[in-house]
Scaffold this motif. Structure first.
Motif, short mmCIF file in Angstrom:
data_model
loop_
_atom_site.label_atom_id
_atom_site.label_comp_id
_atom_site.label_asym_id
_atom_site.label_seq_id
_atom_site.Cartn_x
_atom_site.Cartn_y
_atom_site.Cartn_z
N VAL A 77 -5.53 -7.15 11.12
CA VAL A 77 -5.81 -5.90 10.41
C VAL A 77 -6.02 -6.19 8.94
O VAL A 77 -5.27 -6.97 8.34
CB VAL A 77 -4.63 -4.90 10.54
N THR A 78 -7.04 -5.57 8.37
CA THR A 78 -7.24 -5.57 6.92
C THR A 78 -7.26 -4.12 6.46
O THR A 78 -8.00 -3.31 7.01
CB THR A 78 -8.56 -6.26 6.53
N LEU A 79 -6.40 -3.82 5.49
CA LEU A 79 -6.35 -2.48 4.91
C LEU A 79 -6.92 -2.53 3.50
O LEU A 79 -6.61 -3.45 2.74
CB LEU A 79 -4.90 -1.97 4.81
N PHE A 80 -7.72 -1.53 3.17
CA PHE A 80 -8.24 -1.36 1.82
C PHE A 80 -7.67 -0.04 1.30
O PHE A 80 -7.82 0.99 1.96
CB PHE A 80 -9.77 -1.32 1.83
N VAL A 81 -7.02 -0.08 0.14
CA VAL A 81 -6.33 1.09 -0.38
C VAL A 81 -6.70 1.30 -1.84
O VAL A 81 -6.55 0.38 -2.66
CB VAL A 81 -4.80 0.94 -0.24
N VAL A 82 -7.17 2.50 -2.16
CA VAL A 82 -7.39 2.87 -3.55
C VAL A 82 -6.03 3.20 -4.15
O VAL A 82 -5.23 3.92 -3.55
CB VAL A 82 -8.35 4.08 -3.66
N ASP A 83 -5.74 2.63 -5.31
CA ASP A 83 -4.47 2.86 -6.02
C ASP A 83 -3.27 2.62 -5.11
O ASP A 83 -2.47 3.53 -4.85
CB ASP A 83 -4.44 4.27 -6.62
N PRO A 84 -3.10 1.39 -4.62
CA PRO A 84 -2.03 1.12 -3.67
C PRO A 84 -0.63 1.41 -4.22
O PRO A 84 0.26 1.82 -3.46
CB PRO A 84 -2.19 -0.36 -3.32
N GLY A 117 -15.51 7.60 -1.92
CA GLY A 117 -14.87 8.90 -1.80
C GLY A 117 -13.65 8.94 -0.92
O GLY A 117 -13.00 9.98 -0.78
N PHE A 118 -13.32 7.83 -0.30
CA PHE A 118 -12.14 7.73 0.56
C PHE A 118 -11.03 6.98 -0.18
O PHE A 118 -11.28 6.30 -1.17
CB PHE A 118 -12.49 7.01 1.87
N GLN A 119 -9.80 7.10 0.33
CA GLN A 119 -8.67 6.41 -0.30
C GLN A 119 -8.12 5.30 0.57
O GLN A 119 -7.28 4.52 0.12
CB GLN A 119 -7.56 7.43 -0.59
N PHE A 120 -8.57 5.21 1.83
CA PHE A 120 -7.99 4.28 2.80
C PHE A 120 -9.07 3.85 3.77
O PHE A 120 -9.89 4.66 4.22
CB PHE A 120 -6.86 5.00 3.56
N GLU A 121 -9.06 2.56 4.10
CA GLU A 121 -9.98 2.03 5.11
C GLU A 121 -9.22 0.97 5.90
O GLU A 121 -8.45 0.20 5.34
CB GLU A 121 -11.21 1.42 4.44
#
Length: 134
Positions: A77-84, A117-121
């Motif tokens: 799993v790879t998570l991408f997070v804006v402002d983690p 425009g998303f915060q999580f991927e």
């Protein structure tokens, strides 16, 4: 050239074709899933971080199901997070609802500044179930 074995979840093929990428590709016994976000059927973001994370997992699970997999088949799993720093706790309280029990997949988390425009991927690699002789 090798023909890609693409997996489309029900009802979202037009969205992927419009954006010119495959939701998932089967290759050598694995399923490589493109990053999934909390997008509604029209591609717009689900409002609210927790709801967006839940929808991202639902979108991911629809692709896994279309390939004959579940999250239990996920190995990476790879998570991408804006402002983690601000968003991690909200995200991590949702994860157990989808993650399953141990042993868990490998995980890489990446803080990013922008996700369209998303915060999580969430992006995953799953092991495809082996075909059983008939």
């Amino acid at each position: 050239m090798t023909q890609r074995d693409v997996v489309f979840p029900a009802g979202r093929q037009a969205l992927y074709e419009k954006n010119r990428y495959s939701p998932a590709v089967r290759s050598n016994g694995f399923l490589f899933v493109s990053g999934q976000v909390g997008s509604r059927p029209d591609g717009s973001p689900e409002p609210g971080l927790e709801a967006q994370v839940r929808l991202a997992f639902e979108n991911l699970n629809a692709i896994l199901k279309a390939a004959g997999c579940t999250f239990d088949d996920v190995v990476d799993v790879t998570l991408f997070v804006v402002d983690p720093e601000s968003n991690f706790e909200t995200i991590w309280k949702v994860v157990p609802d989808y993650w399953g029990s141990a042993p868990h997949p490998t995980l890489t988390g990446i803080g990013v500044t922008w996700l369209y425009g998303f915060q999580f991927e969430i992006k995953v690699i799953a092991k495809l179930p082996e075909e059983r002789p008939r």
